[in-house]
Design a protein around this motif. Structure first.
Motif, PDB file in Angstrom:
ATOM      1  N   VAL A  98      33.076  32.805  47.123  1.00 15.85           N
ATOM      2  CA  VAL A  98      33.192  33.624  45.913  1.00 15.85           C
ATOM      3  C   VAL A  98      33.396  32.729  44.700  1.00 15.85           C
ATOM      4  O   VAL A  98      34.313  31.903  44.666  1.00 15.85           O
ATOM      5  CB  VAL A  98      34.375  34.616  46.029  1.00 15.85           C
ATOM      6  CG1 VAL A  98      34.635  35.299  44.689  1.00 15.85           C
ATOM      7  CG2 VAL A  98      34.077  35.641  47.101  1.00 15.85           C
ATOM      8  N   THR A 148      32.775  35.684  38.365  1.00 16.64           N
ATOM      9  CA  THR A 148      31.709  35.802  37.381  1.00 16.64           C
ATOM     10  C   THR A 148      32.182  36.557  36.149  1.00 16.64           C
ATOM     11  O   THR A 148      32.965  37.506  36.245  1.00 16.64           O
ATOM     12  CB  THR A 148      30.503  36.560  37.978  1.00 16.64           C
ATOM     13  OG1 THR A 148      30.864  37.930  38.195  1.00 16.64           O
ATOM     14  CG2 THR A 148      30.063  35.937  39.291  1.00 16.64           C
ATOM     15  N   LEU A 189      31.100  40.397  36.124  1.00 21.36           N
ATOM     16  CA  LEU A 189      31.987  41.374  36.750  1.00 21.36           C
ATOM     17  C   LEU A 189      33.402  41.304  36.189  1.00 21.36           C
ATOM     18  O   LEU A 189      34.286  42.030  36.656  1.00 21.36           O
ATOM     19  CB  LEU A 189      32.013  41.157  38.272  1.00 21.36           C
ATOM     20  CG  LEU A 189      30.704  41.389  39.013  1.00 21.36           C
ATOM     21  CD1 LEU A 189      30.882  41.136  40.503  1.00 21.36           C
ATOM     22  CD2 LEU A 189      30.169  42.795  38.770  1.00 21.36           C
ATOM     23  N   GLN A 219      35.681  38.954  36.411  1.00 20.34           N
ATOM     24  CA  GLN A 219      36.609  38.563  37.464  1.00 20.34           C
ATOM     25  C   GLN A 219      37.526  37.424  37.041  1.00 20.34           C
ATOM     26  O   GLN A 219      37.079  36.318  36.732  1.00 20.34           O
ATOM     27  CB  GLN A 219      35.823  38.155  38.716  1.00 20.34           C
ATOM     28  CG  GLN A 219      35.103  39.310  39.379  1.00 20.34           C
ATOM     29  CD  GLN A 219      34.208  38.846  40.514  1.00 20.34           C
ATOM     30  OE1 GLN A 219      33.587  37.794  40.433  1.00 20.34           O
ATOM     31  NE2 GLN A 219      34.122  39.639  41.568  1.00 20.34           N
ATOM     32  N   GLY A 233      39.034  47.097  41.001  1.00 19.21           N
ATOM     33  CA  GLY A 233      38.810  45.663  40.982  1.00 19.21           C
ATOM     34  C   GLY A 233      39.910  44.884  41.663  1.00 19.21           C
ATOM     35  O   GLY A 233      40.501  43.988  41.054  1.00 19.21           O
ATOM     36  N   GLU A 268      36.189  48.658  44.697  1.00 16.00           N
ATOM     37  CA  GLU A 268      35.681  47.310  44.454  1.00 16.00           C
ATOM     38  C   GLU A 268      34.159  47.331  44.450  1.00 16.00           C
ATOM     39  O   GLU A 268      33.536  47.814  45.399  1.00 16.00           O
ATOM     40  CB  GLU A 268      36.196  46.353  45.541  1.00 16.00           C
ATOM     41  CG  GLU A 268      35.633  44.947  45.470  1.00 16.00           C
ATOM     42  CD  GLU A 268      35.910  44.257  44.142  1.00 16.00           C
ATOM     43  OE1 GLU A 268      34.925  43.945  43.433  1.00 16.00           O
ATOM     44  OE2 GLU A 268      37.094  44.048  43.813  1.00 16.00           O
ATOM     45  N   ASP A 274      32.186  44.550  44.225  1.00 15.44           N
ATOM     46  CA  ASP A 274      31.648  43.372  44.896  1.00 15.44           C
ATOM     47  C   ASP A 274      31.697  43.586  46.413  1.00 15.44           C
ATOM     48  O   ASP A 274      32.780  43.708  46.985  1.00 15.44           O
ATOM     49  CB  ASP A 274      32.469  42.137  44.509  1.00 15.44           C
ATOM     50  CG  ASP A 274      31.865  40.840  45.032  1.00 15.44           C
ATOM     51  OD1 ASP A 274      31.430  40.807  46.206  1.00 15.44           O
ATOM     52  OD2 ASP A 274      31.849  39.847  44.273  1.00 15.44           O
ATOM     53  N   LEU A 310      33.922  41.083  48.467  1.00 15.51           N
ATOM     54  CA  LEU A 310      35.352  41.297  48.295  1.00 15.51           C
ATOM     55  C   LEU A 310      35.804  42.602  48.939  1.00 15.51           C
ATOM     56  O   LEU A 310      36.898  42.682  49.508  1.00 15.51           O
ATOM     57  CB  LEU A 310      35.700  41.297  46.806  1.00 15.51           C
ATOM     58  CG  LEU A 310      35.456  39.980  46.065  1.00 15.51           C
ATOM     59  CD1 LEU A 310      35.747  40.139  44.573  1.00 15.51           C
ATOM     60  CD2 LEU A 310      36.316  38.858  46.653  1.00 15.51           C
ATOM     61  N   GLU A 332      33.735  50.903  48.257  1.00 12.41           N
ATOM     62  CA  GLU A 332      32.801  50.001  47.581  1.00 12.41           C
ATOM     63  C   GLU A 332      31.991  50.823  46.591  1.00 12.41           C
ATOM     64  O   GLU A 332      31.115  51.597  46.965  1.00 12.41           O
ATOM     65  CB  GLU A 332      31.882  49.325  48.586  1.00 12.41           C
ATOM     66  CG  GLU A 332      30.955  48.287  47.964  1.00 12.41           C
ATOM     67  CD  GLU A 332      30.002  47.666  48.968  1.00 12.41           C
ATOM     68  OE1 GLU A 332      28.856  47.336  48.578  1.00 12.41           O
ATOM     69  OE2 GLU A 332      30.395  47.526  50.157  1.00 12.41           O
ATOM     70  N   ASP A 355      31.122  51.399  41.959  1.00 13.26           N
ATOM     71  CA  ASP A 355      31.272  51.046  40.555  1.00 13.26           C
ATOM     72  C   ASP A 355      32.290  52.000  39.948  1.00 13.26           C
ATOM     73  O   ASP A 355      32.098  53.218  39.956  1.00 13.26           O
ATOM     74  CB  ASP A 355      29.923  51.178  39.854  1.00 13.26           C
ATOM     75  CG  ASP A 355      29.962  50.772  38.383  1.00 13.26           C
ATOM     76  OD1 ASP A 355      31.065  50.619  37.819  1.00 13.26           O
ATOM     77  OD2 ASP A 355      28.875  50.628  37.792  1.00 13.26           O
TER      78      ASP A 355
END
Length: 293
Positions: free
Chosen positions: A29, A32, A35, A37, A65, A86, A88, A91, A114, A116
């Protein structure tokens, strides 16, 4: 819940700087900007966030997140249910394993979705959340916060970490330099206040700006209708007023009302001066204005 109660129950092995880096490296990982993060690696910070939220065992916490799980582990120490959203996939798949390894007795209290967060709805979650506690992705923090407060009326308290500048805007009072659309819209749902500051050193990678904690306590007895259609009308007025914030409301709201004269009529009917500017009105004034026919 008080801070002593938070400390008394704790049994999870929280993530530190070395654990965060090692886990990220093992997963391949690389945080980014796309996102938003920035992973928290300081145990005291995540405990402080949980304490500031005031959540307890009866709460179902929605976390957005969760990343590598630093805040998730601290939340599981205090509440009986955490629903982590999450985006990603790497993750999202790893988080249950991290909890199982570091706090096996708490693993069945976690559910991972998982998805958005900007699109998640009540049908996507296995449980109805009573609180939102999250280190929100910086690039979409305000849209995510407003979406979740609108989508889940069961959320009675939100405690989110965002960029310090965004925190200032969310909690700003009318008339201030940073008061604007986020301030008014957040105030539609409840009382908003700053709940603390967070420096850059507790993150990996370290962001270029400080962060802030913002708390929203939803109105127990809302002072206005909170249905989706009424909210849409209020937010449309807010957007129009701040699109041209240097203009008087009579001019700024001309397109929204149809003509400057009609804007003036509606403003006067709502007991608002047509020569006022958008940044001087509180949320209640925008609600009155949106109600004018």
């Amino acid at each position: 819940m008080s801070e002593p109660e938070v400390a008394a129950r704790g049994s999870a092995a929280l993530l530190g700087p070395a654990e965060v880096r090692d886990l990220a490296q093992r997963l391949g990982v690389r945080p980014t900007k796309q996102l938003g993060q920035n992973f928290v690696h300081d145990a005291n910070t995540v405990r402080r966030i949980v304490a500031a939220a005031g959540v307890g065992r009866s709460d179902t916490v929605l976390e957005v997140g969760p990343g590598l799980g630093s805040l998730t582990l601290a939340l599981l120490d205090v509440v009986d249910s955490v629903v982590a959203v999450e985006i990603d996939p790497v993750l999202a798949r790893q988080l249950p394993s991290t909890v199982e390894r570091r706090a096996p007795e708490l693993a069945d209290q976690l559910r991972v979705v998982e998805a958005d967060a900007l699109r998640v709805g009540s049908a996507d979650l296995p449980l109805r959340p009573t609180a939102l506690v999250a280190n929100l992705p910086y690039n979409v923090a305000v849209p995510v916060l407003l979406h979740l407060m609108a989508e889940f009326p069961s959320i009675t308290v939100a405690l989110v970490m965002v960029q310090a500048e965004v925190a200032d805007r969310l909690a700003a009072s009318p008339g201030g330099r940073v008061y604007g659309v986020p301030s008014v819209k957040a105030g539609f749902f409840g009382t908003v206040r700053r709940a603390g500051a967070v420096g850059t050193q507790v993150f990996w990678p370290a962001p270029r700006v400080d962060s802030g904690l913002v708390r929203i306590d939803r109105y127990v007895d809302p002072p206005w209708p909170t249905d989706a259609e009424h909210r849409r009308r209020v937010f449309a007025v807010v957007d129009a007023a701040f699109a041209q914030r240097r203009k008087t409301l009579r001019a700024a709201l001309a397109s929204w009302a149809g003509t400057p004269a009609e804007a003036e009529r509606k403003l006067l009917a709502a007991d608002i001066s047509p020569t006022a500017r958008g940044e001087t009105l509180d949320t209640a004034a925008y609600v009155r204005l949106a109600a004018q026919e």
